[in-house]
Design a protein around this motif. Structure first.
Motif, PDB file in Angstrom:
ATOM      1  N   ALA A 279       0.831  -1.211   0.000  1.00 21.45           N
ATOM      2  CA  ALA A 279       0.000   0.000   0.000  1.00 21.45           C
ATOM      3  C   ALA A 279       0.861   1.255   0.000  1.00 21.45           C
ATOM      4  CB  ALA A 279      -0.930  -0.007   1.213  1.00 21.45           C
ATOM      5  N   THR A 280       2.002   1.207   0.710  1.00 19.62           N
ATOM      6  CA  THR A 280       2.891   2.369   0.770  1.00 19.62           C
ATOM      7  C   THR A 280       3.516   2.655  -0.582  1.00 19.62           C
ATOM      8  OG1 THR A 280       3.385   1.914   3.095  1.00 19.62           O
ATOM      9  CG2 THR A 280       4.938   3.313   1.899  1.00 19.62           C
ATOM     10  N   LEU A 281       3.952   1.617  -1.293  1.00 14.51           N
ATOM     11  CA  LEU A 281       4.549   1.816  -2.604  1.00 14.51           C
ATOM     12  C   LEU A 281       3.507   2.325  -3.609  1.00 14.51           C
ATOM     13  CD1 LEU A 281       6.899  -1.281  -2.669  1.00 14.51           C
ATOM     14  CD2 LEU A 281       7.593   1.123  -2.673  1.00 14.51           C
ATOM     15  N   VAL A 282       2.251   1.900  -3.447  1.00 14.09           N
ATOM     16  CA  VAL A 282       1.185   2.458  -4.282  1.00 14.09           C
ATOM     17  C   VAL A 282       1.050   3.958  -4.039  1.00 14.09           C
ATOM     18  CG1 VAL A 282      -1.295   2.451  -4.735  1.00 14.09           C
ATOM     19  CG2 VAL A 282      -0.082   0.293  -4.481  1.00 14.09           C
ATOM     20  N   MET A 283       1.121   4.365  -2.760  1.00 21.34           N
ATOM     21  CA  MET A 283       1.012   5.782  -2.438  1.00 21.34           C
ATOM     22  C   MET A 283       2.208   6.569  -2.972  1.00 21.34           C
ATOM     23  SD  MET A 283      -1.891   6.005  -1.129  1.00 21.34           S
ATOM     24  CE  MET A 283      -1.773   7.760  -0.795  1.00 21.34           C
ATOM     25  N   PHE A 284       3.391   5.944  -2.978  1.00 15.89           N
ATOM     26  CA  PHE A 284       4.568   6.579  -3.565  1.00 15.89           C
ATOM     27  C   PHE A 284       4.305   6.923  -5.033  1.00 15.89           C
ATOM     28  CE2 PHE A 284       8.411   6.307  -6.092  1.00 15.89           C
ATOM     29  CZ  PHE A 284       9.342   7.045  -5.381  1.00 15.89           C
ATOM     30  N   VAL A 285       3.774   5.943  -5.773  1.00 20.34           N
ATOM     31  CA  VAL A 285       3.485   6.158  -7.198  1.00 20.34           C
ATOM     32  C   VAL A 285       2.385   7.203  -7.367  1.00 20.34           C
ATOM     33  CG1 VAL A 285       2.605   5.071  -9.289  1.00 20.34           C
ATOM     34  CG2 VAL A 285       4.255   3.851  -7.847  1.00 20.34           C
ATOM     35  N   LEU A 286       1.309   7.064  -6.596  1.00 20.44           N
ATOM     36  CA  LEU A 286       0.188   7.988  -6.750  1.00 20.44           C
ATOM     37  C   LEU A 286       0.593   9.416  -6.409  1.00 20.44           C
ATOM     38  CD1 LEU A 286      -2.866   8.062  -7.449  1.00 20.44           C
ATOM     39  CD2 LEU A 286      -3.277   8.058  -4.990  1.00 20.44           C
ATOM     40  N   SER A 287       1.459   9.582  -5.405  1.00 16.80           N
ATOM     41  CA  SER A 287       1.897  10.927  -5.032  1.00 16.80           C
ATOM     42  C   SER A 287       2.633  11.595  -6.186  1.00 16.80           C
ATOM     43  CB  SER A 287       2.781  10.873  -3.786  1.00 16.80           C
ATOM     44  OG  SER A 287       4.007  10.214  -4.055  1.00 16.80           O
ATOM     45  N   GLY A 288       3.408  10.802  -6.945  1.00 13.46           N
ATOM     46  CA  GLY A 288       4.077  11.363  -8.112  1.00 13.46           C
ATOM     47  C   GLY A 288       3.095  11.841  -9.163  1.00 13.46           C
ATOM     48  N   LEU A 289       2.057  11.016  -9.411  1.00 11.67           N
ATOM     49  CA  LEU A 289       1.040  11.413 -10.386  1.00 11.67           C
ATOM     50  C   LEU A 289       0.294  12.664  -9.944  1.00 11.67           C
ATOM     51  CD1 LEU A 289      -0.535   7.920 -11.255  1.00 11.67           C
ATOM     52  CD2 LEU A 289       1.405   9.058 -12.330  1.00 11.67           C
ATOM     53  N   MET A 290      -0.080  12.711  -8.681  1.00 15.83           N
ATOM     54  CA  MET A 290      -0.845  13.842  -8.166  1.00 15.83           C
ATOM     55  C   MET A 290      -0.004  15.113  -8.106  1.00 15.83           C
ATOM     56  SD  MET A 290      -3.976  12.849  -7.532  1.00 15.83           S
ATOM     57  CE  MET A 290      -4.610  14.023  -6.339  1.00 15.83           C
ATOM     58  N   PHE A 291       1.313  14.951  -7.973  1.00 17.09           N
ATOM     59  CA  PHE A 291       2.174  16.120  -7.872  1.00 17.09           C
ATOM     60  C   PHE A 291       2.333  16.819  -9.215  1.00 17.09           C
ATOM     61  CE2 PHE A 291       6.366  18.138  -7.996  1.00 17.09           C
ATOM     62  CZ  PHE A 291       6.281  18.982  -6.908  1.00 17.09           C
ATOM     63  N   VAL A 292       2.510  16.034 -10.284  1.00 15.71           N
ATOM     64  CA  VAL A 292       2.802  16.644 -11.585  1.00 15.71           C
ATOM     65  C   VAL A 292       1.556  17.146 -12.297  1.00 15.71           C
ATOM     66  CG1 VAL A 292       4.828  15.176 -11.857  1.00 15.71           C
ATOM     67  CG2 VAL A 292       2.670  14.453 -12.868  1.00 15.71           C
ATOM     68  N   LEU A 293       0.415  16.592 -11.979  1.00 16.74           N
ATOM     69  CA  LEU A 293      -0.771  16.867 -12.782  1.00 16.74           C
ATOM     70  C   LEU A 293      -1.324  18.278 -12.643  1.00 16.74           C
ATOM     71  CD1 LEU A 293      -2.533  15.411 -14.842  1.00 16.74           C
ATOM     72  CD2 LEU A 293      -4.059  14.780 -12.974  1.00 16.74           C
ATOM     73  N   PRO A 294      -1.508  18.822 -11.407  1.00 16.10           N
ATOM     74  CA  PRO A 294      -2.129  20.153 -11.314  1.00 16.10           C
ATOM     75  C   PRO A 294      -1.378  21.234 -12.094  1.00 16.10           C
ATOM     76  CG  PRO A 294      -2.137  19.074  -9.183  1.00 16.10           C
ATOM     77  CD  PRO A 294      -1.300  18.230 -10.079  1.00 16.10           C
ATOM     78  N   GLN A 295      -0.047  21.234 -12.030  1.00 14.10           N
ATOM     79  CA  GLN A 295       0.706  22.263 -12.750  1.00 14.10           C
ATOM     80  C   GLN A 295       0.565  22.084 -14.265  1.00 14.10           C
ATOM     81  OE1 GLN A 295       4.640  23.436 -10.916  1.00 14.10           O
ATOM     82  NE2 GLN A 295       4.327  21.521  -9.803  1.00 14.10           N
ATOM     83  N   TYR A 296       0.494  20.830 -14.711  1.00 15.96           N
ATOM     84  CA  TYR A 296       0.289  20.585 -16.140  1.00 15.96           C
ATOM     85  C   TYR A 296      -1.070  21.143 -16.580  1.00 15.96           C
ATOM     86  CZ  TYR A 296      -0.960  17.984 -20.360  1.00 15.96           C
ATOM     87  OH  TYR A 296      -1.400  17.629 -21.622  1.00 15.96           O
ATOM     88  N   LEU A 297      -2.109  20.864 -15.794  1.00 12.44           N
ATOM     89  CA  LEU A 297      -3.447  21.314 -16.171  1.00 12.44           C
ATOM     90  C   LEU A 297      -3.566  22.832 -16.117  1.00 12.44           C
ATOM     91  CD1 LEU A 297      -5.592  18.620 -14.319  1.00 12.44           C
ATOM     92  CD2 LEU A 297      -5.242  18.825 -16.788  1.00 12.44           C
ATOM     93  N   GLN A 298      -2.913  23.448 -15.120  1.00 16.46           N
ATOM     94  CA  GLN A 298      -3.060  24.894 -14.961  1.00 16.46           C
ATOM     95  C   GLN A 298      -2.145  25.669 -15.904  1.00 16.46           C
ATOM     96  OE1 GLN A 298      -3.360  26.612 -11.015  1.00 16.46           O
ATOM     97  NE2 GLN A 298      -3.901  24.639 -10.126  1.00 16.46           N
ATOM     98  N   ALA A 299      -0.857  25.321 -15.911  1.00 10.98           N
ATOM     99  CA  ALA A 299       0.101  26.134 -16.672  1.00 10.98           C
ATOM    100  C   ALA A 299       0.135  25.766 -18.145  1.00 10.98           C
ATOM    101  CB  ALA A 299       1.497  25.987 -16.058  1.00 10.98           C
TER     102      ALA A 299
END
Length: 521
Positions: A279-299
């Motif tokens: 579960a922790t490694l899943v969160m590691f991966v998901l955190s990467g996805l969630m981190f990069v996405l908002p700036q891509y969508l906004q900027a």
């Protein structure tokens, strides 16, 4: 107060589904606060005169305190009553939110966020710890899925809600929105949740609590500071050394104690340890996805905060579908196969997302986001359910606190490491030739800063270079995330236990048994 009855040897709370609703509401509030402040930071910086470092701490004070105190919070629930401490956590969270809405300077806002972190640390592990007292193994997968989905659903709803509030009210409204939600959670917990506790559990050890909070706090602080300062910075190295030293002292103290405060022996239980790590490694991966996405969508795509939050909803749709369907599929194939398959789907989504180009529209992003949600739901819900089912009933609070702390640290590490990778790649590919030094530094700080500079100078080439550099960095982050998910899938398939349901096995021996086919219906 709700009571718990016996039904076929399994403890049943008559109003358990209403109680689950109270827990879902509580977790939704916590999910909100992981992301809602981000959209308000520019407004708060303008109104309060906050520096970049102060803005970072307004966001990070909550995370540091939250991750540092989850383990002691779980023990307090075991010792003094999980329902009582869960309500106390919601009260503290409500008080911190109210204070954050009413103050008028930076330092009190940071303090209010820290108080909210204390409340969140009590709510998160105890919301999971009370599930075994409400639901038997046949219903627990569905309950864990609902609680996990509520927490995750708050992540994209935070920007949506924050964006709408900022369009209509002042920045304090992003704090004030928590007050009625926390109040509803308190009332529901008072009337619906049964009280569970273990009066014989170890007393709260003040020194062990301090070592836990300070050690984990130093670790999280170092991880947060490392992307900006560098991993070789003296402060980061000193914090890492302090964290290692304090956590080592904690382990030595607990191993020598006749009545340890923290059940480190839980980590010797193969089912609990391996499912928690998955579960922790899943969160590691998901955190990467969630981190990069908002700036891509906004900027890059040019959406505002509200539109960005709305466009993250396909991931939530996939996640909810997977959470609902996990029970019957686990019953058919076993948790190991489902967790491994979910990780493979998550890896595929990340690899697909890494193919994003500057010219791609939102439709392609919505596609791989949906696949991401499906993979996440099928991987993390069965893993958490199996880990929770492996906990001894009398150590549910401290055990779930340990599990959630490890997951939170995994998320922080994912954001720090993958954020450093993104920043380094972006800065290395951004073309700032010919720009004044001040403008070049501002453009290199972030893709948002580059667009501000480009608009001020009328430099369309800079905006195009920033978009290309950011999308390249995002693709690299997603490739690394996909690789991590694929490796985790292989390890899960090889190492995870795969318990089978047995109708005549007593409850204590079937705690990890997957739900029957109708559990998800």
């Amino acid at each position: 107060m709700a009571t718990v009855t016996q039904e076929g040897g399994v403890r049943r709370a008559p109003r358990r589904w209403w109680a689950l609703g109270a827990l879902v509401a509580s977790m939704l509030v916590l999910g909100f606060d992981m992301t809602i402040l981000n959209v308000a930071l520019p407004t708060m910086a303008r109104d309060l005169g906050a520096s970049t470092g102060q803005q970072q701490w307004m966001a990070d004070a909550y995370i540091v305190v939250f991750a540092s105190l989850m383990l002691p919070a779980g023990l307090l629930g075991d010792r003094f009553g999980r329902r009582r401490m869960l309500i106390a956590g919601l009260v503290v969270f409500l008080a911190g939110s109210l204070a954050g809405a009413l103050v008028h300077s930076v330092t009190p806002v940071i303090a209010a966020r820290a108080v909210m972190g204390i409340g969140g640390a009590l709510v998160m592990p105890l919301a999971l710890a009370v599930l075994p007292s409400l639901f038997g193994p046949d219903e627990r997968t569905k309950a864990v899925g609902a609680v996990s989905a509520a927490s995750a659903l708050g992540l994209p709803l935070g920007p949506i809600t924050g964006g709408w509030l900022l369009n209509h009210f002042w920045w304090g409204s992003v704090f004030l929105i928590n007050v009625p939600m926390a109040a509803i959670g308190i009332i529901a917990c008072v009337f619906l949740l049964p009280e569970t506790a273990d009066p014989a559990s170890p007393r709260v050890d003040a020194l062990s609590t301090a070592l836990t909070a300070t050690g984990l706090g130093s670790l999280i602080y170092a991880i947060i500071e490392a992307p900006d300062r560098g991993w070789g910075d003296p402060l980061v190295l000193a914090l890492l050394a302090t964290a290692v030293g304090l956590i080592a002292l904690l382990v030595v103290r607990e191993r020598r104690s006749a009545r340890p405060m923290l059940e480190l022996s839980l980590l010797t239980h193969r089912g609990f340890l391996l499912n928690t790590l998955a579960a922790t490694l899943v969160m590691f991966v998901l955190s990467g996805l969630m981190f990069v996405l908002p700036q891509y969508l906004q900027a890059v795509l040019g959406h505002d905060a509200l539109a960005t939050g709305v466009r993250m909803l396909p991931m939530m749709g996939g996640m909810l579908i997977a959470a609902r369907g996990a029970g019957p599929i686990v019953a058919r194939f076993g948790p190991r196969a489902v967790i491994s398959s979910g990780l493979v789907v998550l890896a595929f989504a990340a690899f697909l997302g890494s193919r994003t180009t500057v010219d791609d529209g939102y439709g392609f992003t919505a596609l791989w986001l949906s696949v991401t949600g499906v993979g996440f739901g099928f991987a993390v819900v069965p893993a958490m359910d199996a880990a929770l089912g492996a906990l001894p009933p009398d150590r549910a609070g401290s055990g779930s606190g340990l599990m959630m702390t490890i997951r939170q640290v995994g998320s922080a590490i994912g954001i720090a490491l993958l954020g450093s990778l993104l920043a380094g790649t972006y800065q290395g590919r951004l073309d700032t030739v010919g720009l004044p030094d001040t403008a070049a530094r501002a453009a290199s700080d972030s893709v948002v800063g580059a667009h501000v500079v480009a608009a001020r100078l009328g430099d369309q080439a800079l905006a195009a270079s920033a978009n290309a550099a950011y999308v390249h960095g995002m693709g690299l982050v997603l490739l690394v995330s996909g690789g991590a998910a694929l490796v985790t899938a292989l390890l899960a398939a090889a190492l995870l236990p795969n318990p089978k349901p047995a109708p005549d096995v007593p409850e204590e021996d079937s705690a990890m048994a997957p739900a029957p086919g109708n559990a998800g219906q």
